[in-house]
Design an enzyme around this catalytic site. Structure first.
Site, PDB file in Angstrom:
ATOM      1  N   THR A  48      -1.885   7.995  -1.795  1.00 35.19           N
ATOM      2  CA  THR A  48      -2.973   8.467  -2.035  1.00 35.19           C
ATOM      3  C   THR A  48      -3.017   9.992  -2.748  1.00 35.19           C
ATOM      4  O   THR A  48      -3.678  10.178  -3.735  1.00 35.19           O
ATOM      5  CB  THR A  48      -3.572   9.146  -0.586  1.00 35.19           C
ATOM      6  OG1 THR A  48      -3.707   7.549   0.236  1.00 35.19           O
ATOM      7  CG2 THR A  48      -5.058   9.363  -0.631  1.00 35.19           C
ATOM      8  N   THR A  49      -2.096  10.906  -2.318  1.00 33.63           N
ATOM      9  CA  THR A  49      -2.051  12.223  -2.920  1.00 33.63           C
ATOM     10  C   THR A  49      -1.538  12.221  -4.435  1.00 33.63           C
ATOM     11  O   THR A  49      -1.943  12.905  -5.130  1.00 33.63           O
ATOM     12  CB  THR A  49      -1.049  13.137  -2.141  1.00 33.63           C
ATOM     13  OG1 THR A  49      -1.463  13.023  -0.708  1.00 33.63           O
ATOM     14  CG2 THR A  49      -1.307  14.536  -2.357  1.00 33.63           C
ATOM     15  N   TYR A 111     -11.827  -1.571   2.744  1.00 31.32           N
ATOM     16  CA  TYR A 111     -13.202  -1.993   2.112  1.00 31.32           C
ATOM     17  C   TYR A 111     -13.672  -3.301   2.842  1.00 31.32           C
ATOM     18  O   TYR A 111     -14.707  -3.499   3.131  1.00 31.32           O
ATOM     19  CB  TYR A 111     -13.065  -2.187   0.617  1.00 31.32           C
ATOM     20  CG  TYR A 111     -14.615  -2.761   0.011  1.00 31.32           C
ATOM     21  CD1 TYR A 111     -15.375  -1.755  -0.034  1.00 31.32           C
ATOM     22  CD2 TYR A 111     -14.588  -4.125  -0.286  1.00 31.32           C
ATOM     23  CE1 TYR A 111     -16.538  -2.176  -0.677  1.00 31.32           C
ATOM     24  CE2 TYR A 111     -15.892  -4.476  -0.927  1.00 31.32           C
ATOM     25  CZ  TYR A 111     -16.729  -3.559  -0.795  1.00 31.32           C
ATOM     26  OH  TYR A 111     -17.935  -3.928  -1.477  1.00 31.32           O
ATOM     27  N   TYR A 137       0.477   2.660   7.514  1.00 29.36           N
ATOM     28  CA  TYR A 137      -0.268   3.898   7.403  1.00 29.36           C
ATOM     29  C   TYR A 137      -1.638   3.705   7.686  1.00 29.36           C
ATOM     30  O   TYR A 137      -2.551   3.018   7.185  1.00 29.36           O
ATOM     31  CB  TYR A 137      -0.377   4.105   5.571  1.00 29.36           C
ATOM     32  CG  TYR A 137      -1.044   5.310   5.345  1.00 29.36           C
ATOM     33  CD1 TYR A 137      -1.571   6.336   6.168  1.00 29.36           C
ATOM     34  CD2 TYR A 137      -1.462   5.494   3.983  1.00 29.36           C
ATOM     35  CE1 TYR A 137      -2.152   7.414   5.903  1.00 29.36           C
ATOM     36  CE2 TYR A 137      -2.140   6.555   3.587  1.00 29.36           C
ATOM     37  CZ  TYR A 137      -2.295   7.670   4.604  1.00 29.36           C
ATOM     38  OH  TYR A 137      -3.192   8.536   4.173  1.00 29.36           O
ATOM     39  N   ARG A 142     -10.432   6.743   5.426  1.00 26.84           N
ATOM     40  CA  ARG A 142     -10.308   6.310   4.069  1.00 26.84           C
ATOM     41  C   ARG A 142     -10.638   4.809   4.085  1.00 26.84           C
ATOM     42  O   ARG A 142     -11.210   4.292   3.036  1.00 26.84           O
ATOM     43  CB  ARG A 142      -9.045   6.698   3.342  1.00 26.84           C
ATOM     44  CG  ARG A 142      -8.859   7.987   3.073  1.00 26.84           C
ATOM     45  CD  ARG A 142      -7.624   8.400   2.125  1.00 26.84           C
ATOM     46  NE  ARG A 142      -7.397   9.390   1.423  1.00 26.84           N
ATOM     47  CZ  ARG A 142      -7.895  10.123   0.527  1.00 26.84           C
ATOM     48  NH1 ARG A 142      -8.704   9.272  -0.169  1.00 26.84           N
ATOM     49  NH2 ARG A 142      -7.821  11.316   0.255  1.00 26.84           N
ATOM     50  N   LYS A 166       2.689   6.262   9.844  1.00 27.36           N
ATOM     51  CA  LYS A 166       1.824   7.328   9.364  1.00 27.36           C
ATOM     52  C   LYS A 166       0.641   7.345   9.858  1.00 27.36           C
ATOM     53  O   LYS A 166      -0.425   6.572   9.594  1.00 27.36           O
ATOM     54  CB  LYS A 166       2.038   7.581   7.936  1.00 27.36           C
ATOM     55  CG  LYS A 166       1.327   8.493   7.596  1.00 27.36           C
ATOM     56  CD  LYS A 166       1.121   8.884   5.912  1.00 27.36           C
ATOM     57  CE  LYS A 166       0.347   9.969   5.311  1.00 27.36           C
ATOM     58  NZ  LYS A 166       0.054   9.885   3.977  1.00 27.36           N
ATOM     59  N   ILE A 208       4.193  13.355   6.745  1.00 23.26           N
ATOM     60  CA  ILE A 208       4.079  13.075   5.292  1.00 23.26           C
ATOM     61  C   ILE A 208       2.971  14.032   4.799  1.00 23.26           C
ATOM     62  O   ILE A 208       1.855  13.859   5.161  1.00 23.26           O
ATOM     63  CB  ILE A 208       4.021  11.617   5.107  1.00 23.26           C
ATOM     64  CG1 ILE A 208       4.964  10.635   5.602  1.00 23.26           C
ATOM     65  CG2 ILE A 208       3.569  11.336   3.557  1.00 23.26           C
ATOM     66  CD1 ILE A 208       4.741   9.371   5.249  1.00 23.26           C
TER      67      ILE A 208
END
Length: 295
Positions: A48-49, A111, A137, A142, A166, A208
């Site tokens: 993501t980052t 989604y 994760y 999100r 995570k 993380i």
């Protein structure tokens, strides 16, 4: 069961861009070298980052190869590989280039909001598609779906190479439930900088981290102090950065940390659409705190 090697301070690595929007590989090399020299225990790339959805296939491969060559086995590298189409993720795991990669980070399908059984079957298929260690994760803010504690523990028990999660649900009760019921060789990793101190105190093995891009020395020191049981000293570091944690994410990730790295002279403050740089007002507040902290 495969053992988890992703412990301590993991860097959720950003992707620097030049003013014209190209990937800035010299800045990437400079940034990774700085993090290696200042306490990074492992890297998490192309997640993501790193603005991964906005990168081309060729850019992803070159970023991966650049980081692998520079790290040269000194610390483990975790690479993002996930999505909402199970078959596509499985195909990527079976045909992609994972040379130099020590494990994969796979986000919950987003989604389409699968059920808990759907999440279980999705991750079971992913684990079966690779011999690499898999880190789940969970980031419901999100993805729109929460991987519940009982599903996480079920996956940990049933899939030998699912080694950690995570956890970025922000729910400490859920984190504690996973830690209480998990198999011995399965670990929890914090996915929230602001919750790393309480999560490690409860038994998480590291983070993380987004802020670790800019402050690896300080953040890794906090975690190492906790591992040694020196909680008062670690808490002081945690409290030093409380205001900065909230500012980093108020305009979205990685806008905050990119602004911070720009202020520190590491990168240009450039993101790819649909992401845009943090607001001037946020940047000013961050700059004030950085001056107070002598960063």
């Amino acid at each position: 069961m495969v053992h988890n090697i992703f412990k301590g301070l993991g860097i959720a690595l950003i992707t620097p861009f030049t003013q014209d929007g190209a990937v800035d590989y010299p800045s990437l090399i400079r940034l990774v070298s700085y993090q290696l020299d200042n306490g990074a225990d492992f890297f998490c790339i192309l997640a993501t980052t790193g603005e991964t959805p906005c990168l081309t296939k060729e850019e992803k491969l070159k970023i991966k190869d650049t980081v692998v060559d520079l790290v040269h086995g000194r610390v483990p590298i975790l690479m993002g590989c996930g999505g909402y189409n199970t078959a596509a993720v499985v195909e990527e795991l079976q045909t992609g280039d994972f040379r130099g990669i020590d494990g994969v980070l796979s986000v919950c399908p987003y989604y389409n909001k699968p059920s808990q059984e759907g999440l279980y079957q999705h991750f079971k298929a992913i684990a079966a598609a690779t011999s690499l260690p898999v880190v789940l994760y969970n980031v419901p803010g999100r993805t729109g779906v929460n991987l519940k504690a009982e599903t996480t523990v079920r996956l940990a028990r049933d899939c030998q190479n699912i080694v950690a999660i995570k956890e970025a649900s922000g729910n400490l009760e859920q984190v504690d439930e996973i830690i209480k019921n998990k198999p011995r060789d399965f670990d929890v990793i914090s996915g929230d900088d602001s919750l790393t101190f309480p999560m490690v105190s409860c038994g998480a093995v590291g983070v993380i981290s987004v802020i670790g891009n800019a402050l690896p020395k300080e953040f890794s020191k906090m975690i190492r102090l906790q591992f040694r049981g020196e909680y008062d000293a670690a808490r002081k570091i945690h409290h030093r950065f409380t205001d900065l944690f909230s500012l980093l994410f108020v305009d979205g990730n990685p806008a905050g940390v990119k602004a911070m790295l720009h202020e520190m002279g590491f990168i240009e403050n450039v993101l790819r659409l649909p992401l845009v740089p943090t607001r001037i007002s946020t940047l000013q507040k961050m700059s004030e705190i950085m001056r107070e902290l002598k960063i």
